[in-house]
Design a protein around this motif. Structure first.
Motif, PDB file in Angstrom:
ATOM      1  N   LEU A 206       4.442   4.911  -9.481  1.00 32.06           N
ATOM      2  CA  LEU A 206       4.029   3.528  -9.694  1.00 32.06           C
ATOM      3  C   LEU A 206       3.520   2.921  -8.393  1.00 32.06           C
ATOM      4  O   LEU A 206       4.043   3.209  -7.310  1.00 32.06           O
ATOM      5  CB  LEU A 206       5.200   2.688 -10.207  1.00 32.06           C
ATOM      6  CG  LEU A 206       5.771   3.031 -11.583  1.00 32.06           C
ATOM      7  CD1 LEU A 206       6.950   2.108 -11.886  1.00 32.06           C
ATOM      8  CD2 LEU A 206       4.711   2.912 -12.672  1.00 32.06           C
ATOM      9  N   VAL A 207       2.492   2.070  -8.497  1.00 34.02           N
ATOM     10  CA  VAL A 207       1.996   1.302  -7.356  1.00 34.02           C
ATOM     11  C   VAL A 207       1.808  -0.132  -7.807  1.00 34.02           C
ATOM     12  O   VAL A 207       1.581  -0.409  -8.987  1.00 34.02           O
ATOM     13  CB  VAL A 207       0.666   1.857  -6.803  1.00 34.02           C
ATOM     14  CG1 VAL A 207       0.849   3.256  -6.247  1.00 34.02           C
ATOM     15  CG2 VAL A 207      -0.425   1.832  -7.869  1.00 34.02           C
ATOM     16  N   VAL A 208       1.926  -1.070  -6.869  1.00 36.66           N
ATOM     17  CA  VAL A 208       1.650  -2.477  -7.129  1.00 36.66           C
ATOM     18  C   VAL A 208       0.346  -2.833  -6.423  1.00 36.66           C
ATOM     19  O   VAL A 208       0.167  -2.527  -5.244  1.00 36.66           O
ATOM     20  CB  VAL A 208       2.771  -3.387  -6.612  1.00 36.66           C
ATOM     21  CG1 VAL A 208       2.464  -4.849  -6.934  1.00 36.66           C
ATOM     22  CG2 VAL A 208       4.092  -3.006  -7.231  1.00 36.66           C
ATOM     23  N   GLU A 209      -0.567  -3.491  -7.149  1.00 37.27           N
ATOM     24  CA  GLU A 209      -1.811  -3.973  -6.571  1.00 37.27           C
ATOM     25  C   GLU A 209      -1.859  -5.485  -6.685  1.00 37.27           C
ATOM     26  O   GLU A 209      -1.486  -6.048  -7.714  1.00 37.27           O
ATOM     27  CB  GLU A 209      -3.025  -3.369  -7.294  1.00 37.27           C
ATOM     28  CG  GLU A 209      -3.166  -1.871  -7.098  1.00 37.27           C
ATOM     29  CD  GLU A 209      -4.434  -1.331  -7.745  1.00 37.27           C
ATOM     30  OE1 GLU A 209      -5.089  -2.109  -8.470  1.00 37.27           O
ATOM     31  OE2 GLU A 209      -4.764  -0.158  -7.517  1.00 37.27           O
ATOM     32  N   GLY A 210      -2.311  -6.151  -5.631  1.00 36.26           N
ATOM     33  CA  GLY A 210      -2.410  -7.604  -5.654  1.00 36.26           C
ATOM     34  C   GLY A 210      -2.432  -8.161  -4.256  1.00 36.26           C
ATOM     35  O   GLY A 210      -2.788  -7.472  -3.298  1.00 36.26           O
ATOM     36  N   GLY A 211      -2.043  -9.419  -4.123  1.00 34.68           N
ATOM     37  CA  GLY A 211      -1.996 -10.053  -2.818  1.00 34.68           C
ATOM     38  C   GLY A 211      -3.293 -10.693  -2.393  1.00 34.68           C
ATOM     39  O   GLY A 211      -3.422 -11.159  -1.265  1.00 34.68           O
ATOM     40  N   ASP A 212      -4.296 -10.743  -3.293  1.00 34.03           N
ATOM     41  CA  ASP A 212      -5.593 -11.323  -2.940  1.00 34.03           C
ATOM     42  C   ASP A 212      -5.879 -12.587  -3.742  1.00 34.03           C
ATOM     43  O   ASP A 212      -7.022 -13.030  -3.809  1.00 34.03           O
ATOM     44  CB  ASP A 212      -6.710 -10.313  -3.176  1.00 34.03           C
ATOM     45  CG  ASP A 212      -6.770  -9.824  -4.623  1.00 34.03           C
ATOM     46  OD1 ASP A 212      -5.839 -10.122  -5.387  1.00 34.03           O
ATOM     47  OD2 ASP A 212      -7.745  -9.149  -4.971  1.00 34.03           O
ATOM     48  N   CYS A 220       0.587   2.924 -13.136  1.00 37.01           N
ATOM     49  CA  CYS A 220       1.079   4.291 -13.027  1.00 37.01           C
ATOM     50  C   CYS A 220      -0.115   5.181 -12.705  1.00 37.01           C
ATOM     51  O   CYS A 220      -1.097   5.216 -13.458  1.00 37.01           O
ATOM     52  CB  CYS A 220       1.740   4.760 -14.323  1.00 37.01           C
ATOM     53  SG  CYS A 220       2.248   6.512 -14.261  1.00 37.01           S
ATOM     54  N   GLU A 221      -0.029   5.907 -11.607  1.00 39.56           N
ATOM     55  CA  GLU A 221      -1.136   6.754 -11.192  1.00 39.56           C
ATOM     56  C   GLU A 221      -1.264   8.010 -12.039  1.00 39.56           C
ATOM     57  O   GLU A 221      -2.276   8.712 -11.951  1.00 39.56           O
ATOM     58  CB  GLU A 221      -0.972   7.140  -9.712  1.00 39.56           C
ATOM     59  CG  GLU A 221      -1.100   5.951  -8.769  1.00 39.56           C
ATOM     60  CD  GLU A 221      -1.034   6.369  -7.321  1.00 39.56           C
ATOM     61  OE1 GLU A 221      -0.254   7.304  -7.005  1.00 39.56           O
ATOM     62  OE2 GLU A 221      -1.767   5.779  -6.497  1.00 39.56           O
ATOM     63  N   ASP A 222      -0.239   8.315 -12.872  1.00 37.80           N
ATOM     64  CA  ASP A 222      -0.288   9.517 -13.705  1.00 37.80           C
ATOM     65  C   ASP A 222      -0.821   9.210 -15.104  1.00 37.80           C
ATOM     66  O   ASP A 222      -1.832   9.756 -15.534  1.00 37.80           O
ATOM     67  CB  ASP A 222       1.102  10.158 -13.782  1.00 37.80           C
ATOM     68  CG  ASP A 222       1.482  10.824 -12.472  1.00 37.80           C
ATOM     69  OD1 ASP A 222       1.475  12.049 -12.412  1.00 37.80           O
ATOM     70  OD2 ASP A 222       1.765  10.098 -11.501  1.00 37.80           O
ATOM     71  N   CYS A 223      -0.150   8.281 -15.820  1.00 34.75           N
ATOM     72  CA  CYS A 223      -0.567   8.020 -17.203  1.00 34.75           C
ATOM     73  C   CYS A 223      -1.554   6.868 -17.313  1.00 34.75           C
ATOM     74  O   CYS A 223      -2.156   6.658 -18.372  1.00 34.75           O
ATOM     75  CB  CYS A 223       0.648   7.749 -18.091  1.00 34.75           C
ATOM     76  SG  CYS A 223       1.504   6.184 -17.722  1.00 34.75           S
ATOM     77  N   GLY A 224      -1.718   6.086 -16.221  1.00 32.85           N
ATOM     78  CA  GLY A 224      -2.681   5.002 -16.246  1.00 32.85           C
ATOM     79  C   GLY A 224      -2.175   3.716 -16.860  1.00 32.85           C
ATOM     80  O   GLY A 224      -2.917   2.730 -16.940  1.00 32.85           O
ATOM     81  N   ARG A 225      -0.924   3.670 -17.314  1.00 33.56           N
ATOM     82  CA  ARG A 225      -0.365   2.452 -17.910  1.00 33.56           C
ATOM     83  C   ARG A 225      -0.258   1.368 -16.839  1.00 33.56           C
ATOM     84  O   ARG A 225       0.039   1.644 -15.676  1.00 33.56           O
ATOM     85  CB  ARG A 225       1.021   2.760 -18.484  1.00 33.56           C
ATOM     86  CG  ARG A 225       1.805   1.546 -18.969  1.00 33.56           C
ATOM     87  CD  ARG A 225       1.250   0.993 -20.272  1.00 33.56           C
ATOM     88  NE  ARG A 225       1.912  -0.264 -20.614  1.00 33.56           N
ATOM     89  CZ  ARG A 225       3.071  -0.359 -21.272  1.00 33.56           C
ATOM     90  NH1 ARG A 225       3.688   0.736 -21.674  1.00 33.56           N
ATOM     91  NH2 ARG A 225       3.602  -1.543 -21.541  1.00 33.56           N
TER      92      ARG A 225
END
Length: 234
Positions: A206-212, A220-225
């Motif tokens: 899992l990764v979190v994207e944001g802050g902008d 999820c980098e594997d299943c894309g959810r």
């Protein structure tokens, strides 16, 4: 002629000059938010991790016992120091290469003719030219950013034009400084690894994207959810 990369670097330096006061104001505040945001990820934590997080929240209560956090954001101060050091070092290095030494006039020999007086005045004015970069005295990040931007734009003064290597050096410093400033002020999107597996059968990273300024999401980098802030990761 100013190239597109040079113009972009000069604009980045302008941004630093214009937003430095905002960054300084941010350093005087406590951090407003925590990155990355929880976004339901706490449901994946162990009981011990949740207890530690609860204790951290309790300690922010002004009535709680123990020492209080410093009323400044040390992380922002560190960013400001990093940016300022990089800009000052770049300005010093560029000035040593492109800035013409000030004129010198012999004085103290009792000359009184107009020619020698004019030479002495010319030398004094050239040495005091405000367009010169100073290696001593009060030097700040905005001063360095503005001076470097003017060199990229080939503004006149006691300098020769920057060569390609020098332009690339300034552009690299400008890009790094501007990126640090944008991230600190919340203008740049960030990506952070989450120390918990995906709750879906894939068990991926899992990764979190944001802050902008845009709504953050967990990916999820594997299943894309993906999960948004209002949706629990479960």
């Amino acid at each position: 002629m100013t190239t597109a990369p040079t113009a972009a670097a000069a604009d980045q330096l302008d941004t630093i000059t214009e937003r430095w006061a905002t960054l300084a104001d941010r350093a005087g505040d406590r951090p407003a938010t925590t990155w990355p945001p929880a976004m339901g990820i706490t449901r994946l934590m162990s009981e011990e991790e949740r207890a530690e997080q609860a204790a951290e929240r309790l300690d922010t209560d002004p009535d709680a016992p123990g020492p209080r956090p410093a009323p400044i954001d040390v992380n922002v101060l560190d960013v400001m120091t990093t940016i300022e050091t990089g800009l000052l070092e770049a300005a010093d290095a560029i000035a040593e290469r492109v800035q013409r030494p000030a004129y010198r006039a012999q004085t103290g020999r009792g000359w009184t003719d107009n020619a020698h007086r004019e030479l002495a005045l010319l030398a004094a004015r050239d040495s005091a030219d405000p367009r010169r970069w100073r290696l001593t005295g009060q030097r700040t990040a905005p001063d360095a950013a503005e001076w470097l931007a003017l060199r990229l734009r080939d503004q006149p003064g006691p300098f020769r034009p920057l060569d390609q290597m020098e332009r690339e050096l300034v552009a690299a410093v400008a890009a790094t400084a501007a990126e640090l400033l944008r991230k600190t002020l919340g203008d740049a999107r960030q990506r952070t690894v989450v120390p918990h597996p995906c709750p879906m059968p894939c068990g991926g990273q899992l990764v979190v994207e944001g802050g902008d300024g845009e709504p953050p999401l967990v990916l999820c980098e594997d299943c894309g959810r993906t999960w948004t802030e209002g949706e629990a990761v479960a």
